[in-house]
Scaffold this active site. Structure first.
Site, PDB file in Angstrom:
ATOM      1  N   ASN A 110       0.809  -1.146   0.168  1.00 53.70           N
ATOM      2  CA  ASN A 110      -0.149  -0.018   0.138  1.00 53.70           C
ATOM      3  C   ASN A 110       0.897   1.252   0.055  1.00 53.70           C
ATOM      4  O   ASN A 110       1.917   1.214  -0.506  1.00 53.70           O
ATOM      5  CB  ASN A 110      -1.053   0.019   1.068  1.00 53.70           C
ATOM      6  CG  ASN A 110      -2.401   0.695   0.673  1.00 53.70           C
ATOM      7  OD1 ASN A 110      -2.410   1.880   0.709  1.00 53.70           O
ATOM      8  ND2 ASN A 110      -3.259  -0.023   0.183  1.00 53.70           N
ATOM      9  N   ARG A 111       0.304   2.504   0.385  1.00 60.16           N
ATOM     10  CA  ARG A 111       0.750   3.838   0.034  1.00 60.16           C
ATOM     11  C   ARG A 111       1.779   4.133   1.057  1.00 60.16           C
ATOM     12  O   ARG A 111       1.496   3.902   2.340  1.00 60.16           O
ATOM     13  CB  ARG A 111      -0.248   4.673  -0.352  1.00 60.16           C
ATOM     14  CG  ARG A 111      -0.920   4.175  -1.566  1.00 60.16           C
ATOM     15  CD  ARG A 111      -2.306   5.277  -1.942  1.00 60.16           C
ATOM     16  NE  ARG A 111      -2.908   4.694  -3.266  1.00 60.16           N
ATOM     17  CZ  ARG A 111      -3.309   3.832  -3.166  1.00 60.16           C
ATOM     18  NH1 ARG A 111      -3.891   2.919  -2.190  1.00 60.16           N
ATOM     19  NH2 ARG A 111      -4.094   3.339  -4.621  1.00 60.16           N
ATOM     20  N   HIS A 136       2.655  -0.009  -3.268  1.00 58.04           N
ATOM     21  CA  HIS A 136       3.133  -1.230  -3.302  1.00 58.04           C
ATOM     22  C   HIS A 136       4.669  -1.834  -3.496  1.00 58.04           C
ATOM     23  O   HIS A 136       4.971  -2.409  -4.618  1.00 58.04           O
ATOM     24  CB  HIS A 136       2.276  -2.069  -4.359  1.00 58.04           C
ATOM     25  CG  HIS A 136       0.684  -2.301  -3.927  1.00 58.04           C
ATOM     26  ND1 HIS A 136       0.435  -2.368  -2.728  1.00 58.04           N
ATOM     27  CD2 HIS A 136      -0.384  -2.178  -4.540  1.00 58.04           C
ATOM     28  CE1 HIS A 136      -0.747  -2.326  -2.514  1.00 58.04           C
ATOM     29  NE2 HIS A 136      -1.317  -2.280  -3.840  1.00 58.04           N
ATOM     30  N   HIS A 210      -1.431 -10.143  -2.823  1.00 50.95           N
ATOM     31  CA  HIS A 210      -2.451  -9.336  -3.517  1.00 50.95           C
ATOM     32  C   HIS A 210      -3.403 -10.235  -4.674  1.00 50.95           C
ATOM     33  O   HIS A 210      -3.603  -9.823  -5.710  1.00 50.95           O
ATOM     34  CB  HIS A 210      -1.673  -8.339  -4.420  1.00 50.95           C
ATOM     35  CG  HIS A 210      -2.529  -7.191  -4.522  1.00 50.95           C
ATOM     36  ND1 HIS A 210      -3.680  -6.924  -5.091  1.00 50.95           N
ATOM     37  CD2 HIS A 210      -2.604  -5.683  -4.067  1.00 50.95           C
ATOM     38  CE1 HIS A 210      -4.278  -5.996  -5.307  1.00 50.95           C
ATOM     39  NE2 HIS A 210      -3.428  -5.018  -4.486  1.00 50.95           N
ATOM     40  N   SER A 211      -3.878 -11.329  -4.002  1.00 46.95           N
ATOM     41  CA  SER A 211      -4.838 -12.062  -4.909  1.00 46.95           C
ATOM     42  C   SER A 211      -5.984 -11.354  -4.999  1.00 46.95           C
ATOM     43  O   SER A 211      -6.622 -10.803  -4.052  1.00 46.95           O
ATOM     44  CB  SER A 211      -4.983 -13.510  -4.420  1.00 46.95           C
ATOM     45  OG  SER A 211      -4.052 -14.450  -4.988  1.00 46.95           O
ATOM     46  N   TYR A 212      -6.668 -11.296  -6.461  1.00 49.34           N
ATOM     47  CA  TYR A 212      -8.026 -10.816  -6.331  1.00 49.34           C
ATOM     48  C   TYR A 212      -9.032 -12.197  -6.526  1.00 49.34           C
ATOM     49  O   TYR A 212      -8.991 -13.002  -7.537  1.00 49.34           O
ATOM     50  CB  TYR A 212      -8.126 -10.197  -7.748  1.00 49.34           C
ATOM     51  CG  TYR A 212      -7.776  -8.803  -8.065  1.00 49.34           C
ATOM     52  CD1 TYR A 212      -6.155  -8.528  -7.934  1.00 49.34           C
ATOM     53  CD2 TYR A 212      -8.290  -7.850  -8.171  1.00 49.34           C
ATOM     54  CE1 TYR A 212      -5.694  -7.491  -8.333  1.00 49.34           C
ATOM     55  CE2 TYR A 212      -7.708  -6.368  -8.365  1.00 49.34           C
ATOM     56  CZ  TYR A 212      -6.413  -6.464  -8.162  1.00 49.34           C
ATOM     57  OH  TYR A 212      -5.830  -4.888  -8.433  1.00 49.34           O
ATOM     58  N   ASP A 276     -11.482   0.333  -0.510  1.00 50.57           N
ATOM     59  CA  ASP A 276     -10.323   0.509  -0.726  1.00 50.57           C
ATOM     60  C   ASP A 276      -9.597   1.107   0.526  1.00 50.57           C
ATOM     61  O   ASP A 276      -9.318   2.097   0.700  1.00 50.57           O
ATOM     62  CB  ASP A 276      -9.849   1.280  -1.845  1.00 50.57           C
ATOM     63  CG  ASP A 276      -8.433   1.391  -2.507  1.00 50.57           C
ATOM     64  OD1 ASP A 276      -7.697   0.411  -1.740  1.00 50.57           O
ATOM     65  OD2 ASP A 276      -7.851   1.598  -3.196  1.00 50.57           O
ATOM     66  N   GLN A 313      -6.410  -4.827   4.356  1.00 49.03           N
ATOM     67  CA  GLN A 313      -7.075  -3.903   3.136  1.00 49.03           C
ATOM     68  C   GLN A 313      -8.095  -4.672   2.237  1.00 49.03           C
ATOM     69  O   GLN A 313      -8.085  -5.518   1.762  1.00 49.03           O
ATOM     70  CB  GLN A 313      -5.784  -3.452   2.343  1.00 49.03           C
ATOM     71  CG  GLN A 313      -6.213  -2.423   1.276  1.00 49.03           C
ATOM     72  CD  GLN A 313      -6.025  -1.047   1.716  1.00 49.03           C
ATOM     73  OE1 GLN A 313      -5.832  -0.805   2.934  1.00 49.03           O
ATOM     74  NE2 GLN A 313      -6.740  -0.174   0.962  1.00 49.03           N
ATOM     75  N   GLU A 354      -6.017  -7.962   1.764  1.00 45.41           N
ATOM     76  CA  GLU A 354      -4.582  -7.916   2.067  1.00 45.41           C
ATOM     77  C   GLU A 354      -4.297  -7.718   3.500  1.00 45.41           C
ATOM     78  O   GLU A 354      -4.666  -6.651   4.167  1.00 45.41           O
ATOM     79  CB  GLU A 354      -3.993  -6.875   1.091  1.00 45.41           C
ATOM     80  CG  GLU A 354      -4.461  -6.800  -0.271  1.00 45.41           C
ATOM     81  CD  GLU A 354      -4.229  -5.413  -1.082  1.00 45.41           C
ATOM     82  OE1 GLU A 354      -3.263  -4.705  -1.037  1.00 45.41           O
ATOM     83  OE2 GLU A 354      -5.475  -4.756  -1.277  1.00 45.41           O
TER      84      GLU A 354
END
Ligand code: GLA
Length: 389
Positions: A110-111, A136, A210-212, A276, A313, A354
């Protein structure tokens, strides 16, 4: 002639499928690990794809580029397997453009605001790759490097141990960081991800995966009907650039509240841009506790996530816009392969959960620390448990 050609090709396919497969039997149960070449990166590094299969037929495909889970096949309530993670068929598609499909994310998930933070009085400047912010791990994060791989097994599971040494200064971070990430598929239908890291200079670290997911199948449209429970009474609100404001707010009486299972789509229209956000997990310490549970009513698939991390997340695939054409790309005329339908991933066609420390923690003294010092060991364990209802 044509029949003979097909027979030879089929024999070749069978050899390729099983020729390099190692089967392991324990107490009548059969698990396996298969390794195959998956291509090369632009700088000529070989990439391998490993297929881990547990005794119940669950299958995880993981490649050494980015430690990416390219496919995860789990049964529905009628025991039919489906691939529940979004992704591509080929290495080149992942290299060309991927919104972190299935990847290991690091050195910082993340940021980090404006790509800057201060440690022991020294200001560090990171690569900025998300407007003015760092996202990331930067331009070439851990999702874009080739990991060393070692398959492993024990009585009840098959594993893939991945290692990577991130050098001092990589993407702007201090310290040589040695990372080990182990994916384990157990016969209890769990995919465990265990993270370990050590540094030779004080640094910051926040590794995640980070799997969707789409529990109805990666190509089955939106995830708005999935019922989600998040074991979190609080979340960290964000500004326009998705940087936490530093507040820790209660979810009660807001569309952020998933303390009781709710369809993801039930209140998403009230959340600007979609979900998000980082949720603050209800937990007293860093023990392994339930963070999230997701149920897909049509197929009955359930995924529970347990973690040692303080946050998660929840991202509802808001930036997917159909430009990501996924698995099932048409194969040039082949006598053994039927034409396929290529998946198109539109907005909300996958969700991510996440497990992590909170975004922008290096600049938020009130958030749990992400600092790792020489002599310390970073550890993080996340378990995805699959079942049906
Ligand atoms: C994370 C972020 C999102 C987005 C995705 C990748 O979940 O929080 O804002 O960057 O990754 O597209």
């Amino acid at each position: 002639m044509r029949t003979r050609y097909i027979t030879i090709l089929s024999a070749l396919a069978v050899f390729l499928m099983f020729g390099c497969k190692e089967s392991i039997r324990y107490g009548g149960k059969k698990m396996s690990i298969k390794k195959e070449a998956f291509g090369k990166t632009a700088d000529d590094k070989n990439v391998d794809l490993y297929t881990l299969t547990n005794a119940n037929g669950l299958k995880a495909e993981i490649m050494t580029y980015g430690g990416i889970v390219t496919s995860l096949q789990v049964p529905d309530r009628d025991s039919n397997l489906a691939d529940i993670v979004l992704g591509y068929d080929t290495l080149n598609e992942y290299i060309k453009a991927s919104p972190y499909f299935g990847a290991i994310v690091g050195r910082y998930g993340n940021r980090i605001a404006k790509g800057r933070f201060t440690l022991n009085g020294v200001e560090y400047t990171l690569a900025t790759n998300n407007g003015e912010n760092h996202l990331h791990g930067g331009i070439k994060g851990f999702d874009k490097v080739v990991w060393n791989a070692e398959p492993m097994q024990d009585d009840n599971s098959v594993s893939l141990k991945l290692t990577y040494r991130s050098r001092d200064g990589e993407e702007g971070y201090p310290g040589n960081l040695s990372c080990t990430i182990t994916y384990t598929l157990t016969n209890n239908n769990e995919l465990k991800i265990s993270y370990e890291a050590e540094t030779d200079k004080t640094t910051v670290i926040n590794l995640t995966h980070h799997s969707y997911f789409n529990l109805a199948g990666h190509d089955s449209g939106d995830i708005l009907g999935h019922e989600l429970m998040l074991n979190a009474d609080h979340f960290t609100p964000v500004d326009e650039g998705l940087i936490p404001t530093g507040e820790i707010k209660p979810v009660k009486d807001t569309p952020m509240d998933f303390t009781k299972p709710m369809p993801i789509g039930s209140r998403i229209a009230e959340v600007k841009g979609g979900y998000d956000h980082n949720y603050v997990l209800n937990k007293p310490d860093d023990s392994l506790t339930l963070a999230a549970s997701v149920y897909e009513p049509k197929t009955g698939r359930v995924m529970e996530i347990f973690t040692t991390e303080p946050g998660i997340q929840f991202y509802s695939g808001n930036f997917l816009d159909g430009s990501n054409k996924g698995k099932g790309a048409p194969v040039p005329a082949s006598p053994v392969q039927a034409p396929q339908v290529q998946a198109v991933y539109n907005k909300h066609n996958g969700f991510c959960l996440e497990t992590q420390h909170f975004p922008d923690s290096p600049n938020k003294p009130n958030f749990p620390s992400v600092v790792l010092k020489p002599g310390e060991k970073y550890t993080h364990l996340t378990v995805h448990k699959f079942s049906v209802r």
